[in-house]
Design a protein around this motif. Structure first.
Motif, PDB file in Angstrom:
ATOM      1  N   GLY A   1       0.737  -1.239   0.141  1.00  0.00           N
ATOM      2  CA  GLY A   1      -0.065   0.128   0.008  1.00  0.00           C
ATOM      3  C   GLY A   1       0.749   1.300  -0.132  1.00  0.00           C
ATOM      4  N   ALA A   2       2.153   1.203   0.061  1.00  0.00           N
ATOM      5  CA  ALA A   2       3.078   2.257   0.115  1.00  0.00           C
ATOM      6  C   ALA A   2       3.060   3.077  -1.296  1.00  0.00           C
ATOM      7  CB  ALA A   2       4.351   1.879   0.718  1.00  0.00           C
ATOM      8  N   HIS A   3       2.599   2.193  -2.157  1.00  0.00           N
ATOM      9  CA  HIS A   3       2.615   2.886  -3.642  1.00  0.00           C
ATOM     10  C   HIS A   3       1.431   3.957  -3.916  1.00  0.00           C
ATOM     11  CE1 HIS A   3      -0.102  -0.574  -3.736  1.00  0.00           C
ATOM     12  NE2 HIS A   3      -0.504  -0.222  -4.687  1.00  0.00           N
ATOM     13  N   ILE A   4       0.400   3.784  -2.836  1.00  0.00           N
ATOM     14  CA  ILE A   4      -0.768   4.296  -2.910  1.00  0.00           C
ATOM     15  C   ILE A   4      -0.703   6.179  -3.229  1.00  0.00           C
ATOM     16  CG2 ILE A   4      -3.040   5.183  -2.069  1.00  0.00           C
ATOM     17  CD1 ILE A   4      -3.038   2.492  -0.687  1.00  0.00           C
ATOM     18  N   LEU A   5       0.358   6.556  -2.660  1.00  0.00           N
ATOM     19  CA  LEU A   5       0.497   8.017  -2.728  1.00  0.00           C
ATOM     20  C   LEU A   5       1.550   8.300  -3.470  1.00  0.00           C
ATOM     21  CD1 LEU A   5       0.202   8.714   1.386  1.00  0.00           C
ATOM     22  CD2 LEU A   5      -1.708   8.831  -0.705  1.00  0.00           C
TER      23      LEU A   5
ATOM     24  N   GLN B   1      -5.195   1.570   5.446  1.00  0.00           N
ATOM     25  CA  GLN B   1      -5.992   1.150   6.640  1.00  0.00           C
ATOM     26  C   GLN B   1      -7.295   1.799   6.599  1.00  0.00           C
ATOM     27  OE1 GLN B   1      -5.349  -1.286   8.743  1.00  0.00           O
ATOM     28  NE2 GLN B   1      -7.144  -0.886   9.961  1.00  0.00           N
ATOM     29  N   MET B   2      -7.390   2.986   6.155  1.00  0.00           N
ATOM     30  CA  MET B   2      -8.921   3.775   5.969  1.00  0.00           C
ATOM     31  C   MET B   2      -9.624   3.175   5.076  1.00  0.00           C
ATOM     32  SD  MET B   2      -7.173   7.586   5.895  1.00  0.00           S
ATOM     33  CE  MET B   2      -9.000   8.136   5.539  1.00  0.00           C
ATOM     34  N   ARG B   3      -9.034   2.766   3.821  1.00  0.00           N
ATOM     35  CA  ARG B   3      -9.872   2.129   2.740  1.00  0.00           C
ATOM     36  C   ARG B   3     -10.481   0.657   3.178  1.00  0.00           C
ATOM     37  NH1 ARG B   3      -6.654   3.064  -2.931  1.00  0.00           N
ATOM     38  NH2 ARG B   3      -6.732   5.368  -3.040  1.00  0.00           N
ATOM     39  N   ARG B   4      -9.587   0.064   4.030  1.00  0.00           N
ATOM     40  CA  ARG B   4     -10.115  -1.420   4.486  1.00  0.00           C
ATOM     41  C   ARG B   4     -11.157  -1.108   5.498  1.00  0.00           C
ATOM     42  NH1 ARG B   4      -4.816  -4.736   6.367  1.00  0.00           N
ATOM     43  NH2 ARG B   4      -4.128  -2.567   6.810  1.00  0.00           N
ATOM     44  N   MET B   5     -10.963  -0.025   6.294  1.00  0.00           N
ATOM     45  CA  MET B   5     -12.083   0.196   7.395  1.00  0.00           C
ATOM     46  C   MET B   5     -13.405   0.784   6.578  1.00  0.00           C
ATOM     47  SD  MET B   5      -9.833   2.192  10.319  1.00  0.00           S
ATOM     48  CE  MET B   5     -11.267   2.624  11.252  1.00  0.00           C
TER      49      MET B   5
ATOM     50  N   ALA C   1       2.427   6.853   5.226  1.00  0.00           N
ATOM     51  CA  ALA C   1       1.150   7.284   4.811  1.00  0.00           C
ATOM     52  C   ALA C   1       0.631   6.487   3.940  1.00  0.00           C
ATOM     53  CB  ALA C   1       1.627   8.599   4.064  1.00  0.00           C
ATOM     54  N   GLY C   2       1.307   5.682   3.101  1.00  0.00           N
ATOM     55  CA  GLY C   2       0.452   4.738   2.113  1.00  0.00           C
ATOM     56  C   GLY C   2      -0.135   3.753   3.064  1.00  0.00           C
TER      57      GLY C   2
END
Length: 260
Positions: free
Chosen positions: A3-7, A165-169, A159-160
């Motif tokens: 998920g670090a690639h998200i940003l 984590q926000m998306r999974r929640m 940050a990613g």
């Protein structure tokens, strides 16, 4: 680091901008932003030339217009502030479409909008043509303090994770039938943010203890490796800054013919 690639705003590609070392691009971007900020707010033509230069860089990097426009959306709060200036700033009034507006407010609003947009476009080109790791390498080569580099590195990596984590929640809430359709959902969202903060804090503590157990002393061990820039690459970077200086001076009426 899933998920670090998200940003990560980097856009894979090829060309002279992609091959240029990060430290050259950082110096060129910083210098050009200074030139944009130094351009007087009344020099509309000078800002137009700055825009042409940056559009040329976006074209050379083969950045899609939609990609650039989506990244420019971050300046929307500045746009709102710039739009309010003609109504709240005092001074001589001018009528525009039957509405009396402040002339100094119009000039200041235009200057804020132009400088914010052009500065952000410069950063977009830099980030889109340079991997995040290379940016850290470039900053290290420019003698950025090691503590700042360490903080920036951890911030980018985690940050990613927080966004993921926000998306999974969010998926978990929807799977339980929750849909934020009214103000009554504010309490649920506030509780989710609190849970996210606690989980992030606890994860940070666990990671820090693990790093200390492995001998972490406050700096990232080792030196990142990077190829030294060639003189021609420094020349290209300096040429961009020199072009920005010429445009800014022309905006002040000190260049050939002036651009104000």
């Amino acid at each position: 680091m899933a998920g670090a690639h998200i940003l990560d705003p980097f856009q894979p590609g090829s060309g002279a901008l992609y091959r240029m070392p990060a430290q050259c691009k950082i110096v060129a971007a910083f210098g050009y932003v200074i030139c944009v900020v130094s351009t007087p707010i009344t020099a509309g033509r000078a800002f137009g030339v700055h825009l042409l230069v940056l559009v040329g860089l976006c074209t050379a990097a083969r950045l899609r217009p939609l990609f650039v426009l989506r990244r420019l959306a971050v300046e929307l709060p500045f746009l709102a502030f710039a739009a309010a200036l003609p109504f709240v700033v005092g001074g001589p009034r001018v009528e525009v479409l039957g509405v009396g507006l402040s002339r100094p407010g119009l000039e200041q609003g235009f200057g804020l909008l132009a400088r914010a947009t052009l500065g952000l476009m410069t950063v977009i080109v830099l980030a889109a043509t340079t991997p995040t790791r290379d940016l850290l390498v470039g900053l290290e080569r420019l003698r950025m303090p090691a503590v700042i580099l360490a903080v920036a590195s951890f911030m980018i990596r985690y940050a990613g994770l927080i966004v993921d984590q926000m998306r999974r929640m969010s998926v978990a809430r929807r799977s339980r039938g929750h849909e934020a359709r009214s103000l009554r959902a504010t309490g649920v969202l506030a509780a989710s943010l609190g849970t996210l903060f606690i989980r992030s804090y606890e994860r940070g503590e666990r990671v820090h203890l693990a790093m200390l157990a492995r001998g972490y002393t406050g700096t990232i061990p080792g030196t990142l490796q990077v190829t030294a820039p060639r003189p021609v690459q420094w020349t290209l970077a300096a040429g961009l800054v020199l072009l920005g200086v010429v445009i800014a001076l022309a905006g002040w009426g000190l260049g050939p013919g002036g651009l104000s």
